[in-house]
Design a protein around this motif. Structure first.
Motif, PDB file in Angstrom:
ATOM      1  N   VAL A   1      16.826   2.354  -3.290  1.00  0.00           N
ATOM      2  CA  VAL A   1      17.556   1.502  -2.341  1.00  0.00           C
ATOM      3  C   VAL A   1      16.584   0.552  -1.658  1.00  0.00           C
ATOM      4  CG1 VAL A   1      18.779   1.473  -0.128  1.00  0.00           C
ATOM      5  CG2 VAL A   1      19.502   3.044  -1.917  1.00  0.00           C
ATOM      6  N   GLY A   2      15.405   1.081  -1.278  1.00  0.00           N
ATOM      7  CA  GLY A   2      14.404   0.243  -0.617  1.00  0.00           C
ATOM      8  C   GLY A   2      13.968  -0.917  -1.491  1.00  0.00           C
ATOM      9  N   ALA A   3      13.671  -0.651  -2.762  1.00  0.00           N
ATOM     10  CA  ALA A   3      13.249  -1.720  -3.676  1.00  0.00           C
ATOM     11  C   ALA A   3      14.348  -2.755  -3.855  1.00  0.00           C
ATOM     12  CB  ALA A   3      12.861  -1.111  -5.025  1.00  0.00           C
ATOM     13  N   LEU A   4      15.585  -2.285  -4.013  1.00  0.00           N
ATOM     14  CA  LEU A   4      16.712  -3.210  -4.194  1.00  0.00           C
ATOM     15  C   LEU A   4      16.966  -4.036  -2.938  1.00  0.00           C
ATOM     16  CD1 LEU A   4      19.125  -0.825  -6.141  1.00  0.00           C
ATOM     17  CD2 LEU A   4      18.029  -2.880  -7.048  1.00  0.00           C
ATOM     18  N   LEU A   5      16.766  -3.444  -1.768  1.00  0.00           N
ATOM     19  CA  LEU A   5      16.931  -4.186  -0.513  1.00  0.00           C
ATOM     20  C   LEU A   5      15.950  -5.350  -0.432  1.00  0.00           C
ATOM     21  CD1 LEU A   5      17.417  -1.293   2.088  1.00  0.00           C
ATOM     22  CD2 LEU A   5      19.094  -3.063   1.531  1.00  0.00           C
TER      23      LEU A   5
ATOM     24  N   TYR B   1       7.381  -3.014  -6.060  1.00  0.00           N
ATOM     25  CA  TYR B   1       7.709  -2.043  -5.010  1.00  0.00           C
ATOM     26  C   TYR B   1       7.725  -0.598  -5.516  1.00  0.00           C
ATOM     27  CZ  TYR B   1       9.637  -6.398  -3.108  1.00  0.00           C
ATOM     28  OH  TYR B   1       9.803  -7.686  -2.687  1.00  0.00           O
ATOM     29  N   SER B   2       7.517  -0.369  -6.809  1.00  0.00           N
ATOM     30  CA  SER B   2       7.858   0.931  -7.387  1.00  0.00           C
ATOM     31  C   SER B   2       6.669   1.788  -7.828  1.00  0.00           C
ATOM     32  CB  SER B   2       8.778   0.732  -8.598  1.00  0.00           C
ATOM     33  OG  SER B   2       8.133  -0.049  -9.586  1.00  0.00           O
ATOM     34  N   LYS B   3       5.474   1.485  -7.388  1.00  0.00           N
ATOM     35  CA  LYS B   3       4.332   2.316  -7.757  1.00  0.00           C
ATOM     36  C   LYS B   3       4.431   3.663  -7.047  1.00  0.00           C
ATOM     37  CE  LYS B   3      -0.707   2.439  -7.977  1.00  0.00           C
ATOM     38  NZ  LYS B   3      -1.977   1.732  -7.703  1.00  0.00           N
ATOM     39  N   ILE B   4       4.353   4.737  -7.801  1.00  0.00           N
ATOM     40  CA  ILE B   4       4.522   6.080  -7.243  1.00  0.00           C
ATOM     41  C   ILE B   4       3.185   6.764  -6.985  1.00  0.00           C
ATOM     42  CG2 ILE B   4       5.427   8.407  -7.648  1.00  0.00           C
ATOM     43  CD1 ILE B   4       7.628   7.169  -9.341  1.00  0.00           C
ATOM     44  N   PHE B   5       2.313   6.786  -7.975  1.00  0.00           N
ATOM     45  CA  PHE B   5       1.099   7.602  -7.901  1.00  0.00           C
ATOM     46  C   PHE B   5      -0.114   6.743  -7.564  1.00  0.00           C
ATOM     47  CE2 PHE B   5       3.896   9.784 -11.017  1.00  0.00           C
ATOM     48  CZ  PHE B   5       4.190  10.892 -10.222  1.00  0.00           C
ATOM     49  N   PHE B   6      -0.870   7.179  -6.562  1.00  0.00           N
ATOM     50  CA  PHE B   6      -2.042   6.455  -6.089  1.00  0.00           C
ATOM     51  C   PHE B   6      -3.268   7.362  -6.229  1.00  0.00           C
ATOM     52  CE2 PHE B   6       1.535   4.397  -4.199  1.00  0.00           C
ATOM     53  CZ  PHE B   6       1.189   3.066  -4.043  1.00  0.00           C
TER      54      PHE B   6
ATOM     55  N   ASP C   1       0.806  -1.219   0.000  1.00  0.00           N
ATOM     56  CA  ASP C   1       0.000   0.000   0.000  1.00  0.00           C
ATOM     57  C   ASP C   1       0.842   1.273   0.000  1.00  0.00           C
ATOM     58  OD1 ASP C   1      -2.438  -1.323  -0.019  1.00  0.00           O
ATOM     59  OD2 ASP C   1      -2.461  -1.531   2.159  1.00  0.00           O
ATOM     60  N   LEU C   2       2.163   1.104   0.137  1.00  0.00           N
ATOM     61  CA  LEU C   2       3.037   2.275   0.213  1.00  0.00           C
ATOM     62  C   LEU C   2       3.976   2.367  -0.989  1.00  0.00           C
ATOM     63  CD1 LEU C   2       3.942   2.225   4.024  1.00  0.00           C
ATOM     64  CD2 LEU C   2       2.128   3.504   2.878  1.00  0.00           C
ATOM     65  N   GLN C   3       4.818   1.338  -1.176  1.00  0.00           N
ATOM     66  CA  GLN C   3       5.780   1.307  -2.276  1.00  0.00           C
ATOM     67  C   GLN C   3       6.518   2.651  -2.380  1.00  0.00           C
ATOM     68  OE1 GLN C   3       4.534  -0.904  -5.846  1.00  0.00           O
ATOM     69  NE2 GLN C   3       2.616  -1.367  -4.819  1.00  0.00           N
ATOM     70  N   PHE C   4       6.419   3.327  -3.537  1.00  0.00           N
ATOM     71  CA  PHE C   4       7.082   4.635  -3.715  1.00  0.00           C
ATOM     72  C   PHE C   4       6.128   5.799  -3.396  1.00  0.00           C
ATOM     73  CE2 PHE C   4      11.012   4.042  -6.656  1.00  0.00           C
ATOM     74  CZ  PHE C   4      11.432   2.966  -5.884  1.00  0.00           C
TER      75      PHE C   4
END
Length: 516
Positions: A292-296, A222-227, A71-74
């Motif tokens: 960095v978060g997505a790669l982690l 993990y990379s969705k930006i716009f909601f 629900d958060l991602q980017f």
């Protein structure tokens, strides 16, 4: 990396900061140096150093950690875009006002516009807000240091906190802002370098080239930006944008900490140049933090690493340190440690200096004492350099005690947080900010937009107490009141609006000398 190695790195790091402090403050450590850096700071140093102050350990650890939440991602980048708009408003609206009035404490504007009680109320709000916010940020890093370093030496948590604050006090109490302009630039360098190097190390571990990493992040979950899907949720685009704008105006533009650095530039042109440059860097660096978060999470998934558990609760705050310190090797571990330390201590040292400045200027009136210290101006006795020197030394000693007092206060707040904290650090900081900075937003909005009115000064503290209380009620029962609507960062707008309306209710016609 062993705890002993980490400890040695920390000692060397703070040794360097203390050395810089001694060099910078060798020529002068008076109050003008501490409060305003002699009004001679280089704009590019201020811009670069502000990156470390604005980002903090929260961005460094918690933001990458939250990327794994579907629900958060980017989602955080929406908030960052709002921040950028807020920074531009500060540069074009608030900075010209502060420079025109030649302020040391930005809350002096409230004194001249609304009155002494309103002025003290605004300064008190800042002292409470900044103490709580900075204590949370430092707490975030101290618990990491405690888990990965000091627990191995059986050092109590309270002593870890005391050592951390003692080191910050050691390199800030003499030079203040002038020292911090230099040390924060150094710490920002470590912070930014650690972000880029961490990406390189993780990409090497995953056998990604830079472009492969970009595509992997882009195609990941993990990379969705716009909601835009559901306006009831906290991640809704316009809620994040508006929240980002007003949180920035309140927590940066109406905050003595970051504004104090801007006011140390030679003139308004350089201060605005600093703010525009800072805004661009801030947006770009946050993209890399989220990456960095997505790669982690990709690395963790590939290597079977779970999010660390603390007291039976998954703590995403610990994912970055868990991987960096245990799975990537010695060099990435050193890079992470330097970045984390720089991120948080750049925020805390700056906050401690701003708290001391605000208390000394807003409550002890040190700037006015210095202005009135020329005996010739009062016509009482002949000019005496000895008297002026005695007063100057007395004020510096008082400032040292105030600085020590705020260090101890922050220590107590962190100990309390450690005893009761049970929520995500990021959400907690911005939730607290919504309650404490909202009245500041209302006070300045009234001062700037209601030129023909002032207020019944003695009633202002009551309005600034009622507003957060109403917001607490609204936040707690929002789902019931508004049909499952979730209040997020936009709560600060509601808080400021309630304060503004309250001030209108106690307003009266302004006199000529209160219109700014």
């Amino acid at each position: 990396m062993t705890p002993t190695t980490i400890l040695i790195i920390i000692i060397i790091y703070f040794g360097l900061l203390i050395l810089i402090s001694n060099i910078v403050s060798k020529k002068s450590s008076d109050n003008d140096t501490f409060f305003k850096a002699n009004k001679n700071s280089k704009w590019y140093l201020v811009a670069f150093g502000m990156i470390g102050t604005a980002l903090s350990g929260v961005t460094f650890i918690s933001v990458p950690g939250e990327v794994g939440n579907p629900d958060l991602q980017f989602k955080y980048f929406q908030f960052v875009l709002g921040n950028a708009i807020g920074f531009l408003i500060i540069a074009k609206v608030l900075l010209p006002l502060y420079y025109r009035m030649n302020l040391t404490s930005i809350y002096s504007y409230i004194e001249q516009r609304l009155g002494v009680v309103s002025y003290k109320t605004a300064a008190t709000i800042f002292l409470i807000s900044r103490t709580i916010g900075s204590a949370f940020r430092l707490y975030l890093v101290v618990i990491v240091l405690q888990r990965y370093v000091f627990d191995s030496f059986h050092v109590p948590f309270a002593l870890t906190v005391l050592i951390s604050l003692g080191l910050i006090f050691a390199y800030t109490y003499r030079g203040g802002l002038k020292t911090i302009i230099i040390t924060d630039s150094l710490q920002t360098f470590f912070l930014v370098s650690s972000v880029f190097l961490t990406i390189i190390f993780i990409c090497q571990s995953l056998d990604f080239s830079f472009f492969q990493a970009f595509e992997a992040v882009k195609e990941s979950n993990y990379s969705k930006i716009f909601f835009f899907e559901d306006y009831l949720k906290g991640n809704y685009f316009w809620k994040q944008i508006l929240g980002g704008i007003f949180v920035t105006i309140a927590m940066v533009g109406l905050d003595q900490d970051l504004m104090q650095k801007n006011l140390s530039c030679k003139n308004i042109g350089e201060a605005q140049k600093n703010m525009f440059t800072f805004t661009g860097i801030f947006v770009v660096i946050n993209i890399f933090f989220l990456s960095v978060g997505a790669l982690l999470y990709m690395f963790a998934e590939k290597n079977g690493i779970q999010v660390p558990m603390v007291d039976g609760v998954a703590r995403t705050d610990f994912l970055f340190p868990e991987i960096a310190l245990k799975s990537l090797g010695i060099v990435p571990a050193v890079v992470f440690l330097l970045g984390l330390t720089a991120a948080t201590f750049a925020t805390t040292d700056s906050a401690l200096t701003a708290l001391t400045t605000s208390f000394c200027v807003d409550f002890l009136g040190m700037d006015k004492q210095q202005e009135n210290s020329n005996p010739e101006a009062s016509g009482e006795i002949p000019n005496s350099n000895e008297n002026k020197t005695l007063l100057k030394n007395k004020l510096v000693r008082t400032r040292h005690f105030v600085h020590l007092g705020f260090s101890f206060l922050m220590f107590l707040v962190i100990i309390i947080f450690n005893a009761v904290n049970d929520a995500s650090v990021v959400k907690m900081i911005f939730k607290i900010a919504s309650y404490t900075y909202g009245p500041l937003l209302g006070l300045y909005a009234f001062g700037l937009f209601m030129k023909s009115k002032t207020v019944h000064d003695k009633l202002v503290p009551l309005i600034c107490l009622i507003s957060p209380a109403i917001c607490f009620f609204i936040s707690k029962y929002a789902a019931t009141l508004f049909g499952d609507y979730i209040l997020d960062n936009e709560l600060i707008i509601v808080n400021g609006l309630i304060t503004f309306v309250g001030l209108l209710c106690i307003s009266k016609p302004a006199t000529e000398n209160t219109r700014y």
